[in-house]
Design an enzyme around this catalytic site. Sequence first.
Site, PDB file in Angstrom:
ATOM      1  N   GLU A  36      50.526  33.552  39.964  1.00  9.67           N
ATOM      2  CA  GLU A  36      49.863  32.427  40.859  1.00  9.67           C
ATOM      3  C   GLU A  36      50.595  31.315  40.804  1.00  9.67           C
ATOM      4  OE1 GLU A  36      45.959  32.587  39.015  1.00  9.67           O
ATOM      5  OE2 GLU A  36      45.404  34.401  39.710  1.00  9.67           O
ATOM      6  N   HIS A  85      39.299  46.183  41.851  1.00  8.34           N
ATOM      7  CA  HIS A  85      39.346  44.652  41.429  1.00  8.34           C
ATOM      8  C   HIS A  85      39.955  44.552  40.021  1.00  8.34           C
ATOM      9  CE1 HIS A  85      35.434  45.922  39.240  1.00  8.34           C
ATOM     10  NE2 HIS A  85      36.226  45.324  38.333  1.00  8.34           N
ATOM     11  N   ASP A 115      36.048  50.113  46.197  1.00 12.43           N
ATOM     12  CA  ASP A 115      36.726  49.399  44.879  1.00 12.43           C
ATOM     13  C   ASP A 115      37.346  50.543  43.917  1.00 12.43           C
ATOM     14  OD1 ASP A 115      37.258  47.156  43.492  1.00 12.43           O
ATOM     15  OD2 ASP A 115      35.154  47.379  42.374  1.00 12.43           O
ATOM     16  N   ASN A 191      35.130  46.843  30.881  1.00  8.61           N
ATOM     17  CA  ASN A 191      34.496  48.366  31.156  1.00  8.61           C
ATOM     18  C   ASN A 191      34.791  48.811  32.462  1.00  8.61           C
ATOM     19  OD1 ASN A 191      32.216  48.350  28.701  1.00  8.61           O
ATOM     20  ND2 ASN A 191      33.240  50.088  29.002  1.00  8.61           N
ATOM     21  N   SER A 192      35.193  47.851  33.291  1.00 10.15           N
ATOM     22  CA  SER A 192      35.465  48.354  34.638  1.00 10.15           C
ATOM     23  C   SER A 192      36.719  49.309  34.879  1.00 10.15           C
ATOM     24  CB  SER A 192      35.834  47.067  35.456  1.00 10.15           C
ATOM     25  OG  SER A 192      34.623  46.272  35.706  1.00 10.15           O
ATOM     26  N   THR A 208      31.578  50.468  37.140  1.00 10.37           N
ATOM     27  CA  THR A 208      32.270  49.291  38.114  1.00 10.37           C
ATOM     28  C   THR A 208      31.621  47.968  38.066  1.00 10.37           C
ATOM     29  OG1 THR A 208      33.010  49.174  40.228  1.00 10.37           O
ATOM     30  CG2 THR A 208      30.861  50.097  40.139  1.00 10.37           C
ATOM     31  N   ALA A 209      30.385  47.941  37.798  1.00 13.92           N
ATOM     32  CA  ALA A 209      29.650  46.535  38.017  1.00 13.92           C
ATOM     33  C   ALA A 209      28.565  46.423  37.116  1.00 13.92           C
ATOM     34  CB  ALA A 209      29.145  46.627  39.219  1.00 13.92           C
ATOM     35  N   ILE A 210      27.936  45.455  36.472  1.00 12.16           N
ATOM     36  CA  ILE A 210      26.859  45.317  35.605  1.00 12.16           C
ATOM     37  C   ILE A 210      25.965  44.149  36.409  1.00 12.16           C
ATOM     38  CG2 ILE A 210      28.070  45.913  33.550  1.00 12.16           C
ATOM     39  CD1 ILE A 210      28.183  42.892  33.060  1.00 12.16           C
ATOM     40  N   GLY A 248      30.351  57.709  64.341  1.00 17.27           N
ATOM     41  CA  GLY A 248      29.993  57.003  65.518  1.00 17.27           C
ATOM     42  C   GLY A 248      28.649  56.566  65.908  1.00 17.27           C
ATOM     43  N   LYS A 250      25.488  53.490  64.739  1.00 19.87           N
ATOM     44  CA  LYS A 250      25.071  52.329  63.984  1.00 19.87           C
ATOM     45  C   LYS A 250      23.598  52.707  63.359  1.00 19.87           C
ATOM     46  CE  LYS A 250      27.805  48.960  65.678  1.00 19.87           C
ATOM     47  NZ  LYS A 250      27.927  47.516  66.507  1.00 19.87           N
TER      48      LYS A 250
END
Length: 445
Positions: A36, A85, A115, A191-192, A208-210, A248, A250
């Site tokens: 970076e 991520h 993700d 852990n992801s 994937t998430a907590i 096709g 919504k």
Amino acid sequence: MQRAIPQSDAQISLSFAPIVQAVSPSVVNVYATRIEQQTMSPFANDPFFSRFFGDQYFRSRPRESRSLGSGVIVDAGGVILTNRHVIEGATDVRIALSDGREFAVEIVIEDEQTDLAVLRVKSTDAGQFPAIPFADSDDLLVGDLVLAIGNPFGVGQTVTSGIVSALARTGVEASDYEFFIQTDAAINPGNSGGALVDMAGRLVGINTAIYSQTGGSVGIGFAIPANMARLVAEAGVSGGEIVRPWFGAKMQTVSADIASSLGMQAPHGAMITEVAPGGPAERAGFQSGDVVLSIDGVRVDDPSAFNFRLATRALGSETHLERLRGGATASVALSVEAAPEPPASALATIKANSRFSGVSVRQLDPALAEQQGLPYEATGVLVTSVEAGSPAEAMGLQVDDVILALNDIEIADAPTFAQIASQRVRTWQIILQRDGRVSRAIVSG
């Protein structure tokens, strides 16, 4: 697999060790390195300080940062599944196996919608890797025992146990396909991308998430179901791209009030609010106001559940949806199709000596408009790429901008944009939509 309550002390004292010994070699540590640019001083943009100290003092310098996650070997050839991520923006990615071996890997797929990411070991003489088998995540039941394996906080491979706390969780906002397995098996940072396995040693999900207010586990963790992860993994193994079905239409959640007005005993299903002209839903006979209750006999509770179920269907197959219309239900056959590919005439890249040089665009169509959250009848061109260092980048154009008009001329298609944007004029008046907001800008030609 049959489930039974333990009937004796001997059964209660059974150990998870055989499962862990079989599965842990398939779970790896993932190390991602990013380069970076870091500005050396907070006064870098102040002309006063630049004048006295010179630009060299404020010049940005590269800074190396590292992130840590987990991954799961899903193919003996060295294909690893992890979270996107974990490796997003990485310039170098390596994995470490439980036996201590390390390998450099290449990023094969980064799928923002789920993700998930697929990695492949670069070494061609590394031999065979211990791959974990996939389970059918639709067979999971709330209360099933599961193990979470990963590398929390970088302390090393760790195993935690728990149960499936809930299924089909939405509102987590970790991906476009919100249909998560919730577990109380401890999942922490690091852990992801790790494995959630069942008592047969099969992969049922990718951690994937907590949910946490402290950064540590509070017993609410989420995993991407194996049936979705398998699709991404298979695309990575074959070296192909991920192409998903397109309905096709919504949809919105059926509320209690809507259910009452439709004569439903309880609110569930996905209600169609808008149908794309010429899309698969319209050709199958769906209309605005229809409610999809199930897909291939599996109940649909909301639009997220429908999107997940359809996404796991094979392209070219036929699926059957239960439809509620006018108080009557019917089974409707739907051909599982991908969104149509844009013709060459719907694409344009500006290479002329113009302020727009370096920008590539795609003409809006119903499928692209839906993807961008726009009405099906929306017109304009979507910016798909901006060449680094180009006049288009200097002008401020960004990927996913929708250009609506140039110099009071409505941009209805890509050829019109290419013709106008290739011109040299004194001033450009640009109307574009970015992040849901329409703005007007005037720039020199």
